[in-house]
Design an enzyme around this catalytic site. Sequence first.
Site: not given
Ligand code: ACO
Length: 326
Positions: A220, A222, A228, A255
């Site tokens: 998974f 982004i 974020n 997973e």
């Molecule tokens: N504006 C600003 N911030 C926001 C908004 C918005 N509109 N919506 C949500 N957020 C905040 C959330 O509240 C959260 O903040 P917090 O941690 O302070 O509560 C934060 O943003 C993260 O939420 P999202 O934005 O929905 O998450 P993101 O799109 O960044 O995806 C992920 C998270 C998948 C972990 C991403 O950072 C990523 O791809 N990381 C690298 C790869 C990774 O680690 N993948 C997971 C491996 S495990 C697996 O694959 C099963």
Amino acid sequence: QSMDSLKPELWTCSSNTCTKISIVNSKSNKVVTFNPRFTYPIFGESEQIFGYQDLEIILAFESKTFKPLINVKYSKKLDEDSLDGSKSPLDMLLEFFPSKDDLVIKDELQWTKSFESDSLDLPTLGELIDENGNISVYKCNIKDVKLLHQRIQIFTLFFIEGASYIDENDTNWDVYFIINNETKDILGYTTCYRFWKYGGHEEFDNLTTDYPIRSKISQFLIFPPYQNKGYGSILYTSLMNYWLTLANVKEITVEDPNEDFDYLRDVNDLKLLLKLGIQDQIEFDKKTASNSIISQKWIDKIKPTLKLESRQLIRLLEMLLLYKNA
Ligand code: ACO
């Protein structure tokens, strides 16, 4: 050569630092450049490259099609004897791109020109499963997006610890993409596997519908410029809502989630449970400080509708109890 110029540290660089990844929107010419988190699957455990000075490993992807451009630059290179037959950074990288014809090496003009003829159009390759304002989520079977997946899969090595390539010939893999409808940028994606869930011979003999399956979220991601901003939550929630509507999906698993994913999953699962009013069905006994109503029987009853694994469901119920008691 002076003795100084032979110092090994002058010829060694961190592969995480010298690898530069760009995502380029060919229409607006917007470019975002960032470093990978991991490069050990490609350049070795120590994440160091020896033999070059001012090494830059440039990987650029077009934001809609992820057509890749690779360029390796350096100011000086040790002679072949000193390199002792070790592979060049370019060759090491190329091993992770199965379709060599699809790559453009060095020639930026050719790469830019290739966008005009690149007919890859994600929406036509899959099924729209969710639309949320400007954002869409598409489900694609791996066989229909092989080329796109071959271009993109290196991101799992760069950003997910312990990731390895999936078997692209196994059609039990689906890839779900999240895209921005306006810019057409691909914001992220997830690879998911469909396991056949065998529920015993009786259930199997009485099957009247599709095989019951267990859906597993495997990788998974982004892409860094879009993290974020809530897109991970949208992709995860779209996927959950979609699977909750499919009668043959019996259980949803993940997973090897990392901490960031666990967090994303907990927050969004909790929102789902609250939306379904599960908190009104549990009571917290303040006197004994234990939950008096959550019985295994009740858990067994709600589990099939929520499709969550036992461990995750129990974690969430505990959080709901805390939330109610706060
Ligand atoms: N504006 C600003 N911030 C926001 C908004 C918005 N509109 N919506 C949500 N957020 C905040 C959330 O509240 C959260 O903040 P917090 O941690 O302070 O509560 C934060 O943003 C993260 O939420 P999202 O934005 O929905 O998450 P993101 O799109 O960044 O995806 C992920 C998270 C998948 C972990 C991403 O950072 C990523 O791809 N990381 C690298 C790869 C990774 O680690 N993948 C997971 C491996 S495990 C697996 O694959 C099963």
